[in-house]
Scaffold this active site. Structure first.
Site, PDB file in Angstrom:
ATOM      1  CB  ALA A  94      47.571  17.472  -2.837  1.00 36.05           C
ATOM      2  CE  LYS A  95      51.367  18.227  -9.920  1.00 30.43           C
ATOM      3  NZ  LYS A  95      51.304  19.494  -9.161  1.00 30.43           N
ATOM      4  NE  ARG A  96      48.061  14.627  -0.485  1.00 32.99           N
ATOM      5  CZ  ARG A  96      49.157  15.066   0.122  1.00 32.99           C
ATOM      6  NH1 ARG A  96      50.349  14.703  -0.341  1.00 32.99           N
ATOM      7  NH2 ARG A  96      49.078  15.863   1.176  1.00 32.99           N
TER       8      ARG A  96
END
Length: 273
Positions: A94-96
């Protein structure tokens, strides 16, 4: 079982460093799934079943689902992995990268809604952007470090006190941020020299390594640069090369995916010892 415990067990149990990425692109699905409302779920379940004994982890990329309003199918896919293959780590890609209450909600999304064992996170707002994931003491935070894309050098090679930024990130995570011992880093297979340097900095911390398969990263160079002393330490991701493998005569798309996954796992294993 914590993320790291489950990952260690999967490395040993399946004799594999292969992470199978789940990036469902409906324009590349087999004709038999065309028009089916649950095509994404059906396709991903088929890929999971075809490769589960060959993988050390599964990595669904959330954007492929969200763009098609298919988050409900992603929930079903994550639940399927957790129920059918509970020993294989589920990594939500998700690479939040937000902070505070927003980051807390992103953590809940990953670990409650999708039941992920680990999630990819962006560190460029500092420790505040990673800390909420650390509150989940058995879950993994996989921090972007040296990414596989060429444009990553625009920022990741900036000089920070005499070393490139990606090395500073690696050192921060290894020495200060890994408070629960459940952290990992993302380092691309397309940069084996940088991969080796990160390994020297972080010791035995796991690496999620994208960039083989469709992106052209060299398997031998990747394994030799990133493996730990016991021949593990990596989740080497392949997505499109497996999911959309070209079928041979009388071969189903599931059989083709399994064949490429097996070839990839064996190519990786050639260089582990």
């Amino acid at each position: 079982m914590t993320f790291i415990e489950k990952l260690n067990a999967a490395w040993a149990g399946n004799q594999s460093l292969l992470c199978v990425g789940l990036d469902p692109d409906i324009t590349r699905f087999p004709a038999e799934l065309e028009g089916k409302p649950d095509a994404i779920l059906s396709f991903c379940k088929t890929m999971i079943d075809a490769t589960a004994d060959l993988a050390c982890s599964f990595k669904p990329q959330i954007a492929y689902f969200a763009a098609l309003r298919a988050e409900d199918q992603l929930e079903d896919i994550c639940r399927y992995i957790k129920t059918r293959y509970p020993t294989i780590p589920l990594v939500l890609d998700a690479k939040r990268g937000d902070i505070g209450a927003t980051a807390e909600q992103y953590a809940r999304e990953a670990f409650e809604r999708y039941e992920a064992d680990a999630v990819t996170v962006n560190p460029y707002m500092g420790f505040d952007s990673v800390a909420p994931y650390m509150e989940w003491k058995d879950k993994g935070a996989i921090v972007l470090c040296r990414t596989s894309n060429a444009g990553g050098s625009d920022l990741q090679f900036l000089d920070v006190g005499g070393k490139p930024l990606y090395q500073h990130v690696a050192q921060l995570v290894a020495e200060k941020w890994n408070i629960n011992g459940q952290s990992a880093l993302v380092v691309g297979a397309t940069f084996p020299n940088e991969l080796a340097q990160v390994r020297q900095i972080i010791g035995d911390m796991p690496l999620l390594v994208p960039g083989i398969g469709a992106q052209g990263g060299d398997i031998a160079a990747t394994v030799n640069a990133g493996k730990t002393a016991n021949g593990t330490g990596m989740m080497i991701n392949s997505s499109r090369a497996i999911l959309y493998a070209k079928t041979l005569k009388n071969e189903s798309y599931a059989d083709a995916a399994r064949r490429v996954a097996l070839e990839t796992r064996e190519a990786i294993n050639l260089h582990r010892s």
